[in-house]
Structure formats: structure tokens, C-alpha cells
Design an enzyme around this catalytic site. Structure first.
Site, short mmCIF file in Angstrom:
data_model
loop_
_atom_site.label_atom_id
_atom_site.label_comp_id
_atom_site.label_asym_id
_atom_site.label_seq_id
_atom_site.Cartn_x
_atom_site.Cartn_y
_atom_site.Cartn_z
N CYS A 67 25.79 34.08 -23.47
CA CYS A 67 26.75 33.19 -22.82
C CYS A 67 26.79 33.42 -21.31
CB CYS A 67 28.15 33.46 -23.34
SG CYS A 67 28.32 33.08 -25.06
N VAL A 94 26.53 30.59 -18.60
CA VAL A 94 27.68 30.10 -17.83
C VAL A 94 27.39 30.15 -16.34
CG1 VAL A 94 30.09 30.56 -17.24
CG2 VAL A 94 29.38 30.62 -19.62
#
Lengths: 517, 453
Positions: free
Chosen positions: A152, A156
Site C-alpha cells: 500500500c 499511495v
């Protein structure tokens, strides 16, 4: 060992001893807990139909999830290729979770590294971590290929893998011709099966592109070969089984993504990092094979698109072939792709399994079953249940979300259920968690639950025995070594399930024993 | 979230409050690194058994960590539920605060916990969720503490996460309640996680000595007891790498003296109990502790006799983190085992000093992980056994090295006097199992032997 045997109980029983029970009682004065009656009331309420309704109304919060994330699948995919090191680009903890998750399931070490991004990377991007990481990993673990997937964090902040890997080559961190494949696999999209797919596709695609070959299916030596893809496969035994079947056909084949070597290596006294796996040189050649056989069609969605689109190859796809009918379809598919007849040995094996089905059917007939698992596995399990006369009642797929083609899968499940009178009781729940399953098991009881180790708490609460099938299975040993696909797999599943039913009968009977079964 | 200043992290990270303390070693990219700060924060706080623990992030952060530790509960089990806000693609773009609020509300309404801990993750920290504000608002509205734990994975190592969790306790929990009973003699245990029920053995000893265990931070803890931890007369820090900072801050804030101790091995256990009585400044109690420890040591010494015979002169490689890196050495020495190699990867400078005090000069220090590095030491030093955590276990099996699991997934409690007896039995059993003979002898038709030890 010494004669003075010391009885040291495991903690499961140790703390039921009187003194510990007493100690616990004493603690209550500090805790000011609610009364036993209140506890009982709350527990009873949590089991009620009224609560079930509220539970299913729940919009926010997931309770006891039943899926892992994309990079975990990518790590497994990478381990299916010869001397390939999985490299998780992002903060370090994720990689540690994947390693222990996979190791706890297979009871084997999992080689995988992380680029260990920290808050500096959050501000400045993870490029230097990638460059240093590749350099260190190649020096330390001497792989022949690195397979990068992202967490992630990297997603991101928008790290650009193509550019970073390119820069790593430019700066000499890795050689120009050293293969590094990569896939974007944030956890907030999809699940372990999507991540598996993304990495397999990436490996096929990149190794093929690098080779400079062109796809001409059915040509040359490869023209007699079959590509086989098993998907996110938690059973090493399934690889052995598919090999057995293909060898019986006497066809040549290449398994694309075979992690069974890594997860079933011998204890020789010397641990190596890499065992088995698909040979890297075989991957580009696979483009010229006569066709591809896919055993997890929902899992391998993008990979199939790539194979049929770019390699222009005939693809025959199935869900996990569990049970006799699904295995029949598997053999038909192989026969069609290769033009070879189904060998007599397999027909005979089929007959023996049908005989075993017949022997056991009185104990399975009409058993109500709850199922939880990944999409392809569930289709297989439903098929198996229907053909032995068990009735699937609750079917729960945590990771069949919208991104994962939830609708199409659900339609196929419903079609399969409609094909048999034993499927009429079933309801399919997509994207629900194991706390939902608990309500279902308590309010609409079943005889058996089939699913991973994580299902055990819901099953225990409802007093339902659990048949452990799928991923992860932490609390039992060696289940993954026995195949569940093919006729042999059907026999194994049958044995597993019917014996749990018989165990139950034995445990429940009072007084007289009964040996006549 | 409240931005975490780098100096702040570095300060706490290696345990010292000194302004120029050394920063924690950064993980090295490209290695098989250990857990992250999120992991560390959860490990510290999950043993608060009656609280709800909600992970604010993608579902897998909860899914990956769920059901992976053997911290046992003597009662409530709410902490074992895997709660997650399950952020998806859209939430990353538009924010997940609404989902967080709704999740907190649902948990408060359905499970009525005494408190909810909310953990940030890489994702929520990066997209700038104002978790503190959501928690504060929910706390006011629902009338229960909702504690934000700002320890996203990327800020650093697992140890740092332990510390950040300690900070959350200091900031939001400790000092917010008062004990119901007179607690003039209470001790807090800090950094003890009740793996396989070890705390219960310790608690039993403390009970026998008449020492009140005021707050468990956090093995088998209840939320409420931590709120009154500031009323203790002494703190014992069991895992210093994790929560020494908490003890130091409690000392400066509440004037509670602390000491660092361990319960692995009889000597360490005796020392710890004595130290408690000493800090409580009660002569009678000191006498009681002396009587108790003498009795227990004698009994243990008798019970250990058959094991010592077998274990004497055996060599072990120890690879673990925190308090166990040094304290288990004492335990092994008492059994007659020589530690020929020891991991220092997750040890503070103080820990390393303590290791040095306990091993001989030619013991090898293993600074970095990686299975092959540990195995190399085992082979070179001709060790008889490897004592490490689950991730290294299966490598040991491949190399046919007897192995004892010392970390969080094990089923056996090794603390205290009884614990040492269990450890002795486990070591003997592991080495004695006939499988090693089978594994190290070649197949009958194969003349070459494998790994020769």
C-alpha cells in the site's frame, strides 16, 4: 529420556488446573467484571436472529476477515519460478507477515525480501530504497530473477516501478540484463488471488518481451506442449497430481508457476534458498505451446487475457477441479487441447473413486454444509458437495468483491447450484466476513463447515465440526501435501469429510459402540 | 494524524531520554526484515484483552496480523476479534474518516468494550486521516475511551512500534483511573505479554510473596487496571527494548522507581522478586521473598537433576529479540548449556551489554538476521541446538538442527522456576528425538553422509 517423567501439559490444558482457576477467580475482584448471567445474556443475544439481522445490516467495520492481500499472492507467484527472489517494495512489516503466513501454512521457510521503506521514503519516494534494496538482495541471496511487488505504502505515494528499476540498472545496482519483473499490488484493491494473477501475468509478459521471440502457437518443438497454470495453489500435492494426470496422457507440458518445489523441499542437512520452480527459459517458449490449461479461471483472469490476447493461444479454463465431474471436465479439456484420448488408467481410477463415493454416500447424503473460501475453490467444493448428495447452505466468499468480478462469479455459482436439487437450499454471500458466517451458522444450523483454519472460531461457537480445506491452514499439519484435485483428490476429500462425520457419530453415541459402518 | 517528528522517534527509539541519544538502526533495504511499527504497536496493546482493537486501513493489515500470537487471556476475548475498517480504493481517494467513525460506533454499540484502540496503518497515515480528531470526537460522544495509536508500519521497526504504543498508554490511559483497592504495595509489570501463559506463573509467585500486581502492561491486562498504573510503588520492566521509555517517563512523571529484570532462569527470577521487595521498601516482605525463593530454588534444583545430566556441556545458538536475548542465556547457563552464538539484531545497547556479561569471550554475536547467517554459526560452532522464533524454525528443520521455539507462537511457558523446568524438558526432548538420527544418516544405498555434527 530420564525415568522421572515430568508431566508438563500444553497451555490448552495447563490452565484448567485448580490453582490457576483459583488465581483467575481471585482476579475478579480487581476486574469488576459483569456477572455470569449478564455474560450469558450477551452471548445468547449475539446468537439470536435479532442480532443476525443487525449484523447483516452492518455497513462499517469488518470483523474477522477471510482474505489476505495482493502482495502475499505475488510472493507465492514469484516462488513458482526458478531461483526467483520475491521483493516486496514498501514498508518492511508486510513482508514479514507474508513470510510467516506462508511458512505457517506450508511449514517451510519462505525466502522473500523487502525494500524496507521508512518515513523518509514517504516524503522523498522509495527510489533509493529500491536501488539499494535490489543491489543488496542480489548480492546477498544471489537470485537469477527478482520479482517486485508493491505494498500500500508504495502505491499511495505513487512510486513508479518502471522508472525505479530502470534507474537501478543505470546506476549499476543490477546488471542491464538481469531480469526484474514487477507488479502493482496494493492491498486496498483485490486480494491474494488478484495479486497472484498480477505477478504471474507480469512474469510471463516480461520474460517473453525480453526474449525477443514472437508468438507462434503450435510451432516447433513447443508445438506439442501444453501450458498448465494452477493459480494461487495452497496444496503442493495438487502439483504432483496434475503431473500424474498429464504423464498418464503421455503429453508434454510446462507448468507456469510451480511453487511446489519451494514448499516441499527435502531435509538434506543443507538449506538452499531456491528449490524447483518453472525454468526461466521455458517461459518465453511457452508462447509457442499448443495451448494453455488454466485451473483457476477467476484467479487467473488477467493472465488468461494475456495468453489468449498476446500469445494468441487456445486457453481452456476451469475452476479448481474438485470431485469426479470436475475432474471429468479437466480430462476432457486436456484431451481436447492435446488431441489425445483419456488413458484407461484414469478411467479405472475414476471407477474406484465412484465406488468409494457409493460406499460412503449414506453418511453424506443430505448433510447441510457451510462453505467459505476463494472463488475458484468454492466452485470446486460446491460441485463436490452436489455430486455426493451434500447440501451447500451458506456459501461465503470474502474476497469476491466488485473488482474481482463478483457478479459473474455469483451467477456461475447460482447456475451450478440450480443444476442439482441439492443446491436449492444455498445462499451465496459475496464480500462478507467470518462474523457474518458465525451468525449464519448459529441461526441456520448446518452439519459441517468446510473452510480454512480461520473458520474454526465461528464453527466452534456454533458447535459445527470444521473440515479444513483451503488457505490458510495453520492448525493442522501436512494437509497441503495431499492433493484435493483429480480423482485422487476427490478420494482424499471424500475420506476427510466422511471420517469427520463418522467421528461425530462415534462421539455422540452413548453406551453401545457400533463397529458396523 | 499528529505528525510524528523524526527527532522524537529517534529519541524514544533507542530507549534513552537523553537529547542526543542514538537513533534506532534503520532497516536495510533488500533483506528479509522483521516486523514493522504497526506490528509492534499491536503486539504491545492486543494483550489488553477486554478492549476492542480496530485497525484503520486496508483489510489485510488486520487479516495478516490476526490470530498470530499466543498472548493468552484468563477471561475476556474481545481483543482476539479482528476488527478492520477495510479501506478500499475509493476511501484512499476520498478519505476513510466516515468509515472509521461508523466502525467505532458499531463496535461500541454491539460489543460494549471498556475502550477501543484504533491503529493507524501506512495507508491512513499517508493519506492524512485525522485519526486523533475522530477518536476524540467518538470518545466524547460515546463516553468510552477511544485511543488513537499512531504507529504506521513505515515509521520504523517493531521495537519502535512497541514504544509508540507505550506513548499512547501514557498519553491516553495511565493516570485516568483510580484503583478500587488500597494499592500501597503494588508493582506494575511492564513489557510482559503472557505468551503461553507465562504471566500466570509470575503472578503466582508474586502472590506467594505477598506482592500485589497492580497493573499488567500488558499481558492478560484489563483496560481499567492500566488506568491506575500511576499509583504503583514500583515498576518492573520485563522487556526493556520495548517499553523502557514508558518506565522512564513514569518515573519522571509520577516518581515511580523502576528496574529492568527478567523471569527466565531461577537466578533472574529470584533477583526480580527481591528487587521488587527492595523497591517496595518492606523488610517483612523481603524476608518472605527470601524464604520463597530459597524454597523454590531448592525444589527446582532437585527437579532439574536428571535434565542437567543430559544438558551439561551442550552448545546452543540463540536467536531472539529483546529481553530474551540476554535473559535466556542465564537460564541456559543454569542448565549447563553453553551459548556459542547469540543474535543481537533486536537488542538495545544495554541488552548487548547484558549479553556480554553473561557469555564467554568467544561467543559469536549475530548482528543481522537471515537464516543462512544463523545456520552458519550453528555449523561452525558445532552447536547441538538452535533456539529461535517461528520464521527460522523451518530452516532449522531442513538443516536437521534440533530446535526450540522461543517466540510468540509457542505453546510452552518458560518463565519462573517452573518455566525453567519446562524449558529443560523441551530442550532434552528436542535433542533426544529419534528423528535427528534418522535425518542425519544417509539412505542405506547412499554412502555419503549429510551434515556431520
Amino acid at each position: 529420556m530420564s525415568k522421572e517423567k515430568l508431566n508438563i501439559p500444553d497451555y490448552n490444558t495447563l490452565f484448567t488446573e485448580e490453582r490457576y482457576v483459583q488465581q483467575r477467580e481471585n482476579k475478579k475482584q480487581f476486574e469488576a467484571p459483569c456477572s455470569d448471567q449478564e455474560k450469558a445474556e450477551a452471548l445468547a443475544y449475539s446468537k439470536s436472529a435479532e442480532y443476525m439481522e443487525k449484523n447483516f445490516d452492518r455497513k462499517a467495520v469488518v470483523i474477522n476477515p477471510h482474505k489476505a492481500c495482493q502482495p502475499l499472492g505475488s510472493v507465492m507467484a514469484a516462488l513458482g519460478f526458478e531461483k526467483t527472489l520475491p521483493f516486496v517494495h514498501g514498508s518492511q512489516g508486510c513482508n514479514s507477515y507474508f513470510r510467516s503466513h506462508l511458512s505457517r501454512h506450508f511449514k517451510e521457510p519462505t525466502p522473500a525480501v523487502s525494500s524496507s521503506m521508512t518515513e523518509d521514503a514517504a516524503v522523498f519516494g522509495g527510489m533509493s530504497n529500491m536501488i539499494d534494496g535490489l543491489q543488496n538482495a542480489v548480492a546477498l541471496y544471489k537470485p537469477e530473477m527478482v520479482a517486485v511487488c508493491t505494498t500500500c505504502m508504495a502505491e499511495v505515494i505513487g512510486d513508479d516501478l518502471t522508472a525505479f528499476i530502470g534507474n537501478a540498472r543505470q546506476k549499476g545496482a543490477i546488471a542491464e540484463d538481469f531480469p526484474v519483473t514487477y507488479a502493482n499490488t496494493p492491498s486496498f484493491i483485490g486480494s491474494h488471488v488478484t495479486g497472484y494473477d498480477a505477478m504471474i501475468k507480469s512474469i510471463l509478459n516480461q520474460l517473453f518481451d525480453r526474449s525477443g521471440l514472437t508468438a507462434a502457437p503450435g510451432t516447433g518443438e513447443e508445438g506439442e506442449k501444453l501450458n498448465v497454470l494452477l493459480g494461487f495453489e495452497p496444496y503442493t500435492g495438487n502439483f504432483a497430481e496434475i503431473r500424474k494426470i498429464l504423464n498418464a496422457f503421455d503429453t508434454k507440458y510446462t507448468i507456469l508457476g510451480d511453487h511446489s518445489g519451494n514448499y516441499d523441499s527435502p531435509a538434506t542437512g543443507e538449506y538452499e534458498y531456491y528449490y524447483g520452480g518453472t525454468k526461466l527459459a521455458d517461459v518465453p517458449k511457452a508462447a509457442n505451446a499448443l495451448g494453455s490449461l488454466v485451473l483457476q479461471k477467476y484467479t487467473l483472469k488477467k493472465t488468461q487475457e494475456y495468453i489468449s490476447g498476446t500469445w494468441k493461444q487456445q486457453v481452456s479454463s476451469l475452476s479448481t477441479p474438485l470431485g469426479v465431474k470436475a475432474t471429468d471436465k479437466l480430462l476432457a479439456a486436456i484431451s481436447e487441447l492435446t488431441g489425445l484420448p483419456v488413458p484407461a488408467s484414469l478411467t479405472e481410477e475414476r471407477g474406484r473413486v465412484v465406488d468409494a463415493y457409493a460406499d460412503s454416500h449414506p453418511y453424506l447424503h443430505g448433510k447441510r454444509v457451510a462453505l467459505a473460501g476463494d472463488p475458484d475453490l468454492l466452485l470446486g467444493l460446491i460441485g463436490f458437495c452436489l455430486e455426493v448428495g451434500m447440501e451447500p447452505v451458506h456459501i461465503l466468499c470474502s474476497n469476491g468483491d466488485v473488482e474481482f468480478d463478483g457478479k459473474k462469479w455469483k451467477l456461475e455459482v447460482e447456475e451450478l447450484l440450480a443444476s442439482s436439487p441439492y443446491g436449492s437450499e444455498a445462499t451465496v454471500y459475496v464480500g462478507k466476513d467470518l462474523w457474518h458466517l458465525r451468525s449464519l451458522l448459529l441461526n441456520d444450523p448446518v452439519d459441517l463447515a468446510i473452510g480454512s483454519s480461520h473458520v474454526k472460531f465461528a464453527a466452534k461457537d456454533a458447535g459445527v465440526p470444521l473440515v479444513r480445506v483451503g488457505f490458510p491452514i495453520f492448525d493442522r499439519h501436512h494437509m497441503h501435501r495431499n492433493p484435493i484435485i483429480g480423482y485422487q483428490g476427490a478420494l482424499n476429500l471424500l475420506t476427510l469429510i466422511v471420517n469427520i462425520v463418522l467421528d461425530q457419530l462415534d462421539n455422540n453415541e452413548s453406551g453401545f459402540g457400533d463397529l458396523v459402518r | 494524524m499528529e505528525p510524528i517528528r523524526k527527532e522524537e522517534i529517534d529519541d524514544q527509539a533507542c530507549g534513552s531520554l537523553a537529547p542526543k541519544s542514538k537513533p534506532c538502526p534503520r532497516p536495510k533495504p533488500g533483506e528479509a526484515a522483521g516486523g514493522c511499527s504497526f506490528d509492534g504497536a499491536q503486539i504491545t496493546l492486543l494483550p489488553i484483552m477486554d478492549a476492542a482493537h480496530l485497525v484503520h486501513g486496508p483489510v489485510a493489515c488486520a487479516g495478516n496480523s490476526w490470530e498470530s500470537r499466543g498472548s493468552l487471556s484468563s477471561g475476556p476475548s474481545l481483543s482476539q476479534y479482528g476488527f478492520a475498517t477495510d479501506l478500499s480504493n475509493n476511501d484512499i481517494i476520498f478519505g476513510g474518516e466516515k468509515k472509521l467513525k461508523d466502525s467505532i460506533d458499531y463496535i461500541a454499540g454491539r460489543f460494549a468494550p471498556p475502550a477501543i484502540f484504533v491503529y493507524s496503518t501506512c495507508v491512513t497515515a499517508l493519506i492524512g486521516e485525522d485519526m486523533d480528531a475522530v477518536c476524540k470526537e467518538a470518545s466524547g460522544r460515546l463516553g468510552i475511551p477511544v485511543v488513537p495509536v499512531n504507529s504506521p508500519g513505515f515509521v520504523g521497526s517493531k521495537n519502535l512500534g512497541n514504544r509508540l504504543a507505550g506513548d499512547a498508554l501514557l498519553q491516553y490511559v495511565i493516570g485516568t483511573g483510580e484503583p478500587e483497592l488500597e494499592a500501597s504495595m503494588g508493582v506494575n509489570l511492564i513489557g510482559e505479554y503472557n505468551i503461553a501463559g507465562e504471566m500466570w506463573d509470575i503472578e503466582k509467585l508474586m502472590n506467594q510473596a505477598g506482592i500485589t500486581l497492580l497493573s499488567r502492561i500488558t499481558g492478560d491486562a484489563r483496560y481499567k487496571e492500566i488506568t491506575w498504573a500511576h499509583r504503583a510503588k514500583a515498576n518492573m520492566v520485563v522487556c526493556s527494548r520495548a517499553l523502557l521509555g514508558l518506565a522512564k517517563q513514569m518515573e519522571s512523571k509520577y516518581g515511580i522507581p523502576y528496574f529492568e529484570g527478567s523471569f527466565y532462569g531461577a537466578k533472574e527470577t529470584t533477583y526480580s522478586l527481591r528487587q521488587m521487595a527492595f523497591l517496595l521498601n518492606d523488610r517483612e516482605m523481603e524476608r518472605r521473598v527470601d524464604r520463597l525463593t530459597e524454597r523454590e530454588e531448592n525444589r527446582l534444583s532437585h527437579d532439574l537433576r536428571p535434565y542437567r545430566k543430559i544438558l551439561k556441556g551442550k552448545k546452543a545458538v540463540l536467536y531472539t529479540g529483546g529481553v530474551k536475548s540476554w535473559s535466556v542465556i542465564s537460564a541456559l547457563k543454569e542448565l549447563g548449556i553453553q551459548v556459542v552464538g547469540v543474535g543481537t539484531n533486536k537488542s538495545s545497547d544495554e541488552d548487548v551489554q547484558r549479553i556480554a556479561d553473561r557469555v564467554s569471550d568467544d561467543t559469536e554475536y549475530i548482528p543481522e538476521g537471515g537464516a543462512s547467517r544463523i545456520i552458519k554459526t550453528v555449523k561452525e560452532r558445532k552447536a547441538d541446538i538452535m533456539i529461535a522464533g517461528g520464521r527460522n524454525m523451518y530452516v532449522a528443520m531442513k538443516e536437521q538442527i534440533p530446535f526450540v521455539d522461543i517466540n510468540q507462537e509457542r505453546h510452552k511457558a518458560y518463565a519462573g522456576y517452573e518455566g525453567l523446568l519446562r524449558l529443560a524438558k523441551e530442550l532434552v526432548d528436542s535433542m533426544a528425538n529419534p528423528i535427528w538420527k534418522l535425518a542425519s544418516s544417509p539412505a542405506p544405498w547412499d554412502k555419503e553422509g549429510s551434515y556431520d555434527r
